[in-house]
Design a protein around this motif. Sequence first.
Motif, PDB file in Angstrom:
ATOM      1  N   THR A 229       0.822  -1.227   0.000  1.00  0.00           N
ATOM      2  CA  THR A 229       0.000   0.000   0.000  1.00  0.00           C
ATOM      3  C   THR A 229       0.849   1.269   0.000  1.00  0.00           C
ATOM      4  O   THR A 229       0.398   2.317  -0.464  1.00  0.00           O
ATOM      5  CB  THR A 229      -0.938   0.014   1.225  1.00  0.00           C
ATOM      6  OG1 THR A 229      -0.145  -0.149   2.414  1.00  0.00           O
ATOM      7  CG2 THR A 229      -1.966  -1.110   1.147  1.00  0.00           C
ATOM      8  N   ASP A 230       2.100   1.194   0.490  1.00  0.00           N
ATOM      9  CA  ASP A 230       2.943   2.399   0.554  1.00  0.00           C
ATOM     10  C   ASP A 230       4.025   2.413  -0.531  1.00  0.00           C
ATOM     11  O   ASP A 230       5.019   3.128  -0.415  1.00  0.00           O
ATOM     12  CB  ASP A 230       3.603   2.521   1.934  1.00  0.00           C
ATOM     13  CG  ASP A 230       4.611   1.395   2.206  1.00  0.00           C
ATOM     14  OD1 ASP A 230       4.651   0.426   1.406  1.00  0.00           O
ATOM     15  OD2 ASP A 230       5.342   1.487   3.209  1.00  0.00           O
ATOM     16  N   PHE A 231       3.837   1.625  -1.597  1.00  0.00           N
ATOM     17  CA  PHE A 231       4.865   1.523  -2.646  1.00  0.00           C
ATOM     18  C   PHE A 231       5.170   2.887  -3.257  1.00  0.00           C
ATOM     19  O   PHE A 231       4.263   3.634  -3.643  1.00  0.00           O
ATOM     20  CB  PHE A 231       4.399   0.541  -3.728  1.00  0.00           C
ATOM     21  CG  PHE A 231       5.296   0.505  -4.941  1.00  0.00           C
ATOM     22  CD1 PHE A 231       6.667   0.323  -4.797  1.00  0.00           C
ATOM     23  CD2 PHE A 231       4.770   0.661  -6.220  1.00  0.00           C
ATOM     24  CE1 PHE A 231       7.493   0.290  -5.904  1.00  0.00           C
ATOM     25  CE2 PHE A 231       5.591   0.618  -7.331  1.00  0.00           C
ATOM     26  CZ  PHE A 231       6.949   0.441  -7.177  1.00  0.00           C
ATOM     27  N   ASP A 232       6.464   3.203  -3.370  1.00  0.00           N
ATOM     28  CA  ASP A 232       6.932   4.473  -3.924  1.00  0.00           C
ATOM     29  C   ASP A 232       7.575   4.212  -5.283  1.00  0.00           C
ATOM     30  O   ASP A 232       8.764   3.881  -5.376  1.00  0.00           O
ATOM     31  CB  ASP A 232       7.937   5.106  -2.955  1.00  0.00           C
ATOM     32  CG  ASP A 232       8.353   6.518  -3.354  1.00  0.00           C
ATOM     33  OD1 ASP A 232       8.244   6.851  -4.549  1.00  0.00           O
ATOM     34  OD2 ASP A 232       8.795   7.274  -2.465  1.00  0.00           O
ATOM     35  N   LEU A 233       6.793   4.362  -6.346  1.00  0.00           N
ATOM     36  CA  LEU A 233       7.269   4.073  -7.707  1.00  0.00           C
ATOM     37  C   LEU A 233       8.413   5.006  -8.101  1.00  0.00           C
ATOM     38  O   LEU A 233       9.394   4.573  -8.718  1.00  0.00           O
ATOM     39  CB  LEU A 233       6.115   4.187  -8.706  1.00  0.00           C
ATOM     40  CG  LEU A 233       6.478   3.958 -10.178  1.00  0.00           C
ATOM     41  CD1 LEU A 233       7.040   2.559 -10.401  1.00  0.00           C
ATOM     42  CD2 LEU A 233       5.262   4.189 -11.077  1.00  0.00           C
TER      43      LEU A 233
END
Length: 374
Positions: A229-233
């Motif tokens: 949910t907190d993935f930083d692309l």
Amino acid sequence: MNQYFATVARGLEPLAVQELEQLGAHSVEPAFCGASFEGDRALLYRVNLWARLPFRILMKLREFPCQTATDLYKGIQKIDWSAYLTPDLTLAVTATGKTSQLNHTHFTALQVKNAIVDQQQEQFGERSDVELQEPDVRINVHLDRDRCTVSLDSSGNSLHRRGYRPAVGAAPLKESLAAALIQLSEWQPDQMFYDPLCGSGTLPLEACLKSLNVAPGLFRERFGFETWTDFDLDLLEKLIADAEDSQRETLPAPIWGSDRDEKVIDQAIANAGNCGVANQIWFTPMELADVEPPMDSGVVFCNPPYGERLGRDSDLGDFYRLLGDVLKQRFKGWTAFILSGNKELAQAIGLKSSRRFPVYNGTLPCQLMKYELY
């Protein structure tokens, strides 16, 4: 700072500590089959992208006393799973270890899954589906000495599966073990590297990637953390761009591989193409008896069959004697490293090793033997 754990093959813990520290990890501590460390999200992504030795990088969520199924259920429910897992995401639970009352990993995993989805039903009125092959969120639960450690698996598929090697020979060496053996040997990229029994090319390819400073994670389709949910692309894309910019264009010294089997050499060439190094590395079909040193000095590296998977019907003793003769008579001025899981066969080489490193190839205890050839 988050707490992480890198899982590695047994015996490689000290090497894993060294690698993690080089990648910027803090408070690195060896443990059985792994090493714990601390860092931020950028470090988590960087270790997944760059580390050559681990299988998985776990992010610790909680640790609690646990003896019974009730302890386990209650401990899992104390975690607010909505921060990591929404009902539209799939999950899978992997359980390892045991306590006196929780000694079946399938039951442990089921109990953890029930605790999570019961919390979701209560909170959202719906729950995540279980997906065992490619889950959005993989949860790892480890039981040890009446304690439970709950983690998220940030890697997805094991990191040893680089993604460049759909083609393998009959007894393939894991990419992570090949990288560890190269690290153990202290081979330097300005030394020629030659594997005369290269199979589908894993040892020369790992040497080539190390020499060219290619991040092993660049070949993967995705990491486990990409569905968090907190993935930083943006962060991942920057780290990938930095990795690509840091690659070297040419090898400082040649890397060669040969094998008697033309089909596995074709596989090695295909794997080199998948790595983008087909024009850097040289593979050719050649009988061991015909092998000659291409230069005055360098490192010979090989993983001959030890009778566990290959050559049960052939006389491996003769093969090992031939290997020893080729090294002794033709490779003066070189250093040789041979991985063997069979002491009797290793003695047939007829050379005195200057060092021996104990390692495991899967569950098989092996030795990496170093020979100074004068």
